[in-house]
Scaffold this motif. Sequence first.
Motif, short mmCIF file in Angstrom:
data_model
loop_
_atom_site.label_atom_id
_atom_site.label_comp_id
_atom_site.label_asym_id
_atom_site.label_seq_id
_atom_site.Cartn_x
_atom_site.Cartn_y
_atom_site.Cartn_z
N LEU A 116 0.84 -1.20 0.00
CA LEU A 116 0.00 0.00 0.00
C LEU A 116 0.87 1.25 0.00
N LEU A 117 1.91 1.25 0.82
CA LEU A 117 2.82 2.39 0.87
C LEU A 117 3.58 2.56 -0.45
N ALA A 118 3.80 1.43 -1.13
CA ALA A 118 4.54 1.47 -2.40
C ALA A 118 3.65 1.73 -3.60
N ALA A 119 2.34 1.91 -3.37
CA ALA A 119 1.39 2.09 -4.48
C ALA A 119 1.79 3.21 -5.45
N PRO A 120 2.33 4.34 -4.96
CA PRO A 120 2.71 5.40 -5.91
C PRO A 120 3.97 5.09 -6.71
N LEU A 121 4.70 4.06 -6.32
CA LEU A 121 5.97 3.75 -6.97
C LEU A 121 5.75 3.01 -8.29
N PRO A 122 6.77 2.92 -9.13
CA PRO A 122 6.65 2.14 -10.38
C PRO A 122 6.28 0.70 -10.08
N ARG A 123 5.69 0.04 -11.06
CA ARG A 123 5.15 -1.30 -10.85
C ARG A 123 6.20 -2.30 -10.40
N ARG A 124 7.38 -2.21 -10.96
CA ARG A 124 8.41 -3.19 -10.59
C ARG A 124 8.84 -3.00 -9.13
N ALA A 125 8.80 -1.76 -8.65
CA ALA A 125 9.13 -1.53 -7.24
C ALA A 125 8.08 -2.17 -6.34
N ARG A 126 6.81 -2.06 -6.74
CA ARG A 126 5.74 -2.69 -5.96
C ARG A 126 5.89 -4.20 -5.96
N HIS A 127 6.32 -4.76 -7.08
CA HIS A 127 6.40 -6.21 -7.20
C HIS A 127 7.40 -6.81 -6.22
N VAL A 128 8.37 -6.04 -5.79
CA VAL A 128 9.34 -6.56 -4.82
C VAL A 128 8.63 -7.10 -3.59
N PHE A 129 7.61 -6.37 -3.12
CA PHE A 129 6.92 -6.76 -1.89
C PHE A 129 6.00 -7.96 -2.12
N GLY A 130 5.28 -7.96 -3.23
CA GLY A 130 4.40 -9.09 -3.51
C GLY A 130 5.16 -10.38 -3.74
N VAL A 131 6.26 -10.29 -4.49
CA VAL A 131 7.08 -11.48 -4.75
C VAL A 131 7.75 -11.95 -3.46
N SER A 132 8.18 -11.02 -2.62
CA SER A 132 8.81 -11.40 -1.35
C SER A 132 7.83 -12.16 -0.46
N TRP A 133 6.57 -11.74 -0.47
CA TRP A 133 5.54 -12.47 0.29
C TRP A 133 5.44 -13.92 -0.21
N ALA A 134 5.40 -14.09 -1.52
CA ALA A 134 5.28 -15.43 -2.09
C ALA A 134 6.52 -16.27 -1.78
N MET A 177 -0.63 -5.63 -7.47
CA MET A 177 0.38 -6.32 -8.28
C MET A 177 0.02 -6.31 -9.77
N ASN A 178 -1.02 -5.55 -10.12
CA ASN A 178 -1.41 -5.36 -11.52
C ASN A 178 -1.75 -6.64 -12.28
N PRO A 179 -2.57 -7.52 -11.70
CA PRO A 179 -2.98 -8.70 -12.47
C PRO A 179 -3.97 -8.30 -13.56
N ILE A 180 -4.28 -9.23 -14.42
CA ILE A 180 -5.34 -9.04 -15.40
C ILE A 180 -6.59 -9.66 -14.81
N MET A 181 -7.49 -8.85 -14.30
CA MET A 181 -8.68 -9.34 -13.62
C MET A 181 -9.82 -9.47 -14.62
N GLY A 224 7.20 -5.00 -19.61
CA GLY A 224 8.23 -6.03 -19.45
C GLY A 224 7.85 -7.21 -18.60
N PHE A 225 6.56 -7.36 -18.27
CA PHE A 225 6.13 -8.47 -17.43
C PHE A 225 5.82 -9.71 -18.27
N TRP A 226 6.09 -10.87 -17.68
CA TRP A 226 5.56 -12.11 -18.20
C TRP A 226 4.09 -12.20 -17.77
N ILE A 227 3.34 -13.06 -18.45
CA ILE A 227 1.92 -13.21 -18.14
C ILE A 227 1.65 -14.68 -17.83
N THR A 228 1.12 -14.95 -16.64
CA THR A 228 0.84 -16.33 -16.22
C THR A 228 -0.65 -16.61 -16.34
#
Length: 258
Positions: free
Chosen positions: A27-45, A116-120, A144-148
Amino acid sequence: MISLWIRNLLYWVVLIVITPLFFCCLLLAAPLPRRARHVFGVSWALTLLWMLEHVIGLKYKVLGAENIPAEPSVITSKHQSGWETLSLQKIFPWQVYVAKRELAWIPLFGWGLVLMNPIMINRSDRSRANQRLLEQGLERKRHGFWITVFPEGTRTRPGRVGKYKLGAARMAKQFDMPMVPVAHNAGEFWPRNAFLKYPGEVTVVVGPAIRPTDDLGPEAMMAEAQAWIEARQREIGGVGPFADPDEKRQRLASTAAA
């Protein structure tokens, strides 16, 4: 069995504790670029994946890692449990998921997923869902993201085959992206909606990329991916405590013959 319960309880305690923390970071990283936000989501996983491996004892091996392309691709994976939603984030470069819209309503987890910008997609509105796949998928590729994608749309029991939908192949074709098939047997150790996860070794197999050509349309691409995935599923299945009985008998028979 008591030890298994204790280890699983520890896993769930860690999950409950870290999820609000990582969500706050997201939430705090929401204003940051997407790749910066992904650090936290990926770290959780990756934290949960570490717990599964070192506390539960659910390890894994990857075959065919040399088939992973250098450029962003569409990952087309078998879907049996929650395990692959964690592990694919370590096996492949940073990625976004195609996910059903209802997941966004889950407190903390769903809200974090949105960041984390998924395709909903709304699966009840098929035509609009396909349009969103193509619109948002192209935008994610540009970043530059892969799509799962889980082409069966929902988790299937080991030994079962769902209906493979064409969304992943359509994106790969329209965006000129490789499509990478992935097979695994995680559902034999982590059944759908199960509290307990069981120790063992998940086998993940990454297949050769299927590249779109003028002569290869979405239907043919998905048929090729499905044939490859299901063939590998039969090869690696039958080893876990929740394996399909037929696959388990086949594996025992082949082992006895050898």
